[in-house]
Write an enzyme that holds these catalytic residues in place. Structure first.
Site, PDB file in Angstrom:
ATOM      1  N   GLU A  68      -0.225   1.622  -1.990  1.00 22.52           N
ATOM      2  CA  GLU A  68       0.946   0.855  -1.575  1.00 22.52           C
ATOM      3  C   GLU A  68       1.106   0.833  -0.065  1.00 22.52           C
ATOM      4  OE1 GLU A  68       2.536   5.054  -2.544  1.00 22.52           O
ATOM      5  OE2 GLU A  68       0.851   3.740  -3.062  1.00 22.52           O
TER       6      GLU A  68
ATOM      7  N   ASP B 223       4.861   1.013   4.091  1.00 25.37           N
ATOM      8  CA  ASP B 223       4.646   1.663   2.797  1.00 25.37           C
ATOM      9  C   ASP B 223       5.789   1.273   1.861  1.00 25.37           C
ATOM     10  OD1 ASP B 223       2.932   4.092   1.584  1.00 25.37           O
ATOM     11  OD2 ASP B 223       5.010   4.260   0.906  1.00 25.37           O
TER      12      ASP B 223
END
Length: 427
Positions: free
Chosen positions: A343, A300
């Site tokens: 993301e 992430d």
């Protein structure tokens, strides 16, 4: 007419064909005897002739006179038989006759022919059938040549006997180049070996027509060596005891491109070009079912909302594309890197144990943190970002991929809790 002439006339009237004896006299070519069918053939009335012999030209129509006269003269001159076909336009329509001219001599030792024995057989029905066949063939050829799809026919030896204009356009060959050539010329090398067996199997089948290879994509071979994706429908007929095959071939290049595009859109993330969540799940499940070592990196981008707020969504997209490029290069093509959404990214490391997985994860994290990579940013605007990674390794107790993904996600959560820009492993 003397008694011999009357007997000859009676004999000729009994022949079921047009018959005439033609000799040369002081007036030219003369008919010395003929039967009623000869008059019927010429469209003349028997009672219009009052005596024998009579001039041939008085009974033959003007449009046929020159050809028949020349044939008789040649027969007399060279002493060999001649044949010709003539059409006579009568009140009930046009009639076609095949005329045979045979010279006869006074004796076997005679060097010159005394006259010509003419026989005629009406062939009107045959000529009409031939005309109908020519019309039908012409129509068939027009349809075949005007067809949008390529049409190719092969004989039992797999040699091409028909190659229409659409086939010329599809494969790049002229018809003259392909007639009597083996069909294998139009097949990619990999397809040639099994093709004859496939055709022989179809020849023995009771099925008369079918779509060729409905399950697999098939290709033709262009003259320039390029492959052409095609759809093929084949049919067979028996001609004189031999089987012929006709293929209707359609170029599906545009369709294939569209299908490939749709498949790519269904499997690939538009922004980064990485596999999407759906594609990753399909591939990862199949890899999980093997006995090989398997590790998962759940990744992430840290504080990604701040990146969007600072640089805008275009800047955020640039960061996502940059990370996808760096991750793909760093992790390696032998492994799978995918975008799960937003993301969040994931990597499936094949044949990789925990030690190697941690090494790969740390190498990727450090490369991004230290900005130790080259990337062509739009407008030379390099945007800094960092990465948190959770690592999980397939264990003996793992029964499903979901267990492995859950543990990697827990490792990612732990990396975030412990300050971000770090790698944490669970289990």
């Amino acid at each position: 007419m003397d008694r011999l002439g009357e007997e000859l006339q009676d004999f000729m009237n009994g022949i079921a064909a047009s018959v005439a004896l033609i000799r040369v006299n002081e007036e030219g070519l003369a008919v010395s005897s003929c039967n009623e069918i000869f008059f019927d053939m010429m469209g003349a009335k028997r009672n219009s002739i009052h005596r024998y012999p009579f001039s041939l030209e008085t009974i033959v129509p003007n449009y046929a006179r020159r050809e028949l006269r020349l044939a008789v003269i040649n027969c007399l001159a060279d002493g060999v038989s001649h044949e010709l076909e003539q059409a006579y336009d009568l009140k009930d329509g046009t009639h076609w006759w095949r005329l045979s001219l045979k010279p006869f001599k006074k004796s076997a030792n005679s060097e010159t022919a005394e006259g010509v024995f003419l026989t005629g057989i009406e062939i009107t029905k045959k000529m009409l059938l031939m005309h109908d066949l020519e019309v039908s063939t012409s129509r068939f050829r027009s349809v075949v040549d005007a067809a949008y799809d390529a049409i190719i026919t092969i004989d039992q030896q797999h040699h091409i006997t028909l190659f229409n204009r659409a086939a010329e356009g599809l494969f790049g060959y002229d018809q003259e180049e392909m007639l009597d050539q083996p069909l294998e010329v139009l097949l990619p090398p990999a397809a040639r070996e099994g093709h004859r067996g496939y055709v022989h199997q179809f020849a023995r089948s009771p099925v008369r027509s079918r779509q060729m290879d409905e399950r697999n994509r098939i290709y033709g071979l262009h003259k320039d060596g390029s492959r052409i994706p095609v759809e093929i429908a084949i049919s067979k007929i028996t001609v004189n005891g031999l089987v012929e095959f006709t293929a209707i071939i359609r170029d599906i290049t545009d369709k294939v491109h569209l299908v490939d595009l749709l498949h790519r859109q269904a499997a690939v993330d538009d922004l980064t070009g990485l596999p999407n969540r759906r594609e990753f799940n399909d591939v990862a499940r199949s890899l999980f079912e093997t006995e090989n070592p398997l590790s998962i990196l759940m990744m992430d981008l840290d504080n990604f909302k701040l990146v969007n707020d600072t640089y805008g969504h275009e800047g955020g997209d640039d960061v996502l594309k940059a990370f996808a490029s760096i991750a793909r290069e760093t992790i390696g093509k032998e492994h799978i890197v995918a975008r799960l959404g937003g993301e969040e990214f994931v990597a499936c490391l094949i044949n990789t144990d925990k030690e190697e997985a941690l090494k790969i994860a740390e190498n990727l994290r450090k490369k991004i943190s230290d900005r130790d990579f080259s990337y062509s940013w739009p407008e030379d605007r390099a945007i800094p970002f960092t990465l948190s990674i959770g690592v999980a390794v397939k264990g003996a107790k793992d029964r499903e991929m979901s267990n492995l993904l859950r543990r990697a996600d827990e490792g990612l959560y732990l990396a975030k809790e412990n300050g971000r820009n770090r790698v944490e492993a669970i289990g």
